[in-house]
Scaffold this motif. Sequence first.
Motif, mmCIF file in Angstrom:
data_model
loop_
_atom_site.group_PDB
_atom_site.id
_atom_site.type_symbol
_atom_site.label_atom_id
_atom_site.label_comp_id
_atom_site.label_asym_id
_atom_site.label_seq_id
_atom_site.Cartn_x
_atom_site.Cartn_y
_atom_site.Cartn_z
ATOM 1 N N ASP A 1 -9.757 10.631 -8.577
ATOM 2 C CA ASP A 1 -8.883 9.541 -8.114
ATOM 3 C C ASP A 1 -8.836 8.452 -9.166
ATOM 4 N N ILE B 1 -8.850 1.691 4.611
ATOM 5 C CA ILE B 1 -8.484 0.866 3.446
ATOM 6 C C ILE B 1 -7.647 -0.340 3.904
ATOM 7 N N ARG C 1 -11.597 7.398 -4.114
ATOM 8 C CA ARG C 1 -12.649 8.237 -3.527
ATOM 9 C C ARG C 1 -13.555 8.822 -4.600
ATOM 10 N N GLU D 1 -5.529 7.075 -10.846
ATOM 11 C CA GLU D 1 -5.155 5.692 -10.536
ATOM 12 C C GLU D 1 -5.173 4.813 -11.784
ATOM 13 N N THR E 1 -13.632 3.882 -1.256
ATOM 14 C CA THR E 1 -13.677 4.435 0.096
ATOM 15 C C THR E 1 -15.053 4.231 0.736
ATOM 16 N N VAL F 1 -12.061 12.867 3.177
ATOM 17 C CA VAL F 1 -10.815 12.930 3.961
ATOM 18 C C VAL F 1 -9.610 12.839 3.018
ATOM 19 N N PHE G 1 0.880 -1.179 0.000
ATOM 20 C CA PHE G 1 0.000 0.000 0.000
ATOM 21 C C PHE G 1 0.918 1.230 0.000
ATOM 22 N N PRO G 2 1.175 1.793 -1.192
ATOM 23 C CA PRO G 2 2.091 2.920 -1.267
ATOM 24 C C PRO G 2 1.365 4.257 -1.174
ATOM 25 N N GLY G 3 2.060 5.260 -0.691
ATOM 26 C CA GLY G 3 1.458 6.587 -0.623
ATOM 27 C C GLY G 3 2.393 7.546 0.072
ATOM 28 N N SER G 4 1.968 8.808 0.140
ATOM 29 C CA SER G 4 2.777 9.795 0.850
ATOM 30 C C SER G 4 2.463 9.747 2.350
ATOM 31 N N PHE G 5 1.180 9.534 2.659
ATOM 32 C CA PHE G 5 0.738 9.409 4.052
ATOM 33 C C PHE G 5 1.234 10.554 4.933
ATOM 34 N N GLY H 1 -8.962 7.625 6.613
ATOM 35 C CA GLY H 1 -9.309 7.026 5.314
ATOM 36 C C GLY H 1 -8.300 5.951 4.918
ATOM 37 N N HIS H 2 -7.004 6.238 5.092
ATOM 38 C CA HIS H 2 -5.970 5.243 4.802
ATOM 39 C C HIS H 2 -6.132 4.026 5.723
ATOM 40 N N ARG I 1 -4.653 0.290 -3.587
ATOM 41 C CA ARG I 1 -4.916 1.734 -3.625
ATOM 42 C C ARG I 1 -6.379 1.981 -3.260
ATOM 43 N N GLY I 2 -6.655 3.192 -2.802
ATOM 44 C CA GLY I 2 -8.030 3.555 -2.458
ATOM 45 C C GLY I 2 -8.599 4.500 -3.506
ATOM 46 N N TYR J 1 -15.648 8.522 4.608
ATOM 47 C CA TYR J 1 -14.264 8.980 4.473
ATOM 48 C C TYR J 1 -13.979 9.618 3.117
HETATM 49 P P1 ADP Z 1 -0.521 9.677 -3.003
HETATM 50 O O1 ADP Z 1 0.335 10.745 -2.435
HETATM 51 O O2 ADP Z 1 0.193 8.514 -3.615
HETATM 52 O O3 ADP Z 1 -1.719 10.118 -3.800
HETATM 53 P P2 ADP Z 1 -1.882 9.401 -0.471
HETATM 54 O O4 ADP Z 1 -0.920 9.283 0.645
HETATM 55 O O5 ADP Z 1 -2.651 10.665 -0.575
HETATM 56 O O6 ADP Z 1 -1.150 8.998 -1.781
HETATM 57 O O7 ADP Z 1 -2.886 8.170 -0.453
HETATM 58 C C1 ADP Z 1 -2.461 6.835 -0.652
HETATM 59 C C2 ADP Z 1 -3.623 6.011 -1.172
HETATM 60 O O8 ADP Z 1 -4.719 6.105 -0.269
HETATM 61 C C3 ADP Z 1 -4.171 6.466 -2.522
HETATM 62 O O9 ADP Z 1 -4.585 5.326 -3.241
HETATM 63 C C4 ADP Z 1 -5.375 7.294 -2.166
HETATM 64 O O10 ADP Z 1 -6.345 7.285 -3.189
HETATM 65 C C5 ADP Z 1 -5.872 6.536 -0.952
HETATM 66 N N1 ADP Z 1 -6.668 7.376 -0.068
HETATM 67 C C6 ADP Z 1 -6.336 8.575 0.444
HETATM 68 N N2 ADP Z 1 -7.322 9.066 1.241
HETATM 69 C C7 ADP Z 1 -8.308 8.132 1.193
HETATM 70 C C8 ADP Z 1 -9.633 8.064 1.774
HETATM 71 N N3 ADP Z 1 -10.118 9.048 2.535
HETATM 72 N N4 ADP Z 1 -10.379 6.970 1.510
HETATM 73 C C9 ADP Z 1 -9.885 5.993 0.720
HETATM 74 N N5 ADP Z 1 -8.673 6.006 0.128
HETATM 75 C C10 ADP Z 1 -7.895 7.057 0.366
#
Ligand code: ADP
Length: 156
Positions: A95, A21, A91, A99, A120, A127, A7-11, A17-18, A88-89, A124
């Motif tokens: 998105d 998922i 919304r 994606e 999502t 979010v 599960f990659p992302g900036s977080f 929300g993360h 990946r999530g 959420y």
């Molecule tokens: P990135 O910087 O890669 O877009 P994020 O850190 O913002 O990543 O998010 C990582 C993943 O989590 C992405 O797939 C994003 O769509 C998903 N995501 C972010 N917020 C939510 C949420 N509220 N509900 C569901 N999925 C989410």
Amino acid sequence: MERIALFPGSFDPFTIGHESIVRRALPLFDKIIIAIGINTLKKSLISPENRIKMITDVFINEKRVEVTSFQGLTVDFCKKVGAQYLLRGLRTAADFEYERAIGQMNKAMKPEIESIFLLTSTEYTPVNSTIVRDIIMYGGDATKFLPKGIDIRKYL
Ligand code: ADP
């Protein structure tokens, strides 16, 4: 074979929300690796080390979740850690478009890795890390958008 999802992302920060998922995906996989993608050009609110600490604290009781960071292509990192799935999530339609392009490019590079998208949960949908980051930066209370029990001040 163990089913491992990355599960990659900036977080920046990891939101409710993360978390949702990851918890919803846990029954689908044997292990989920939450991987913070380090972008040296992007200024962040929380350092990568503290993001790892924060997410580790969220999943302290969940042995099937690992937290790490990486640089470079996500599909290369999947190969490195043995993940066959990219989680990946989704919304919104925006998105989806974003994606879709990334997912199809990843597929072209490494066809053996499947991207899995979870919609999502309704509550959420709004979010968003960028907005939560702004709330924190301007001194607002973002507690309700963060995983339960997380005091963001510990990680800033
Ligand atoms: P990135 O910087 O890669 O877009 P994020 O850190 O913002 O990543 O998010 C990582 C993943 O989590 C992405 O797939 C994003 O769509 C998903 N995501 C972010 N917020 C939510 C949420 N509220 N509900 C569901 N999925 C989410």
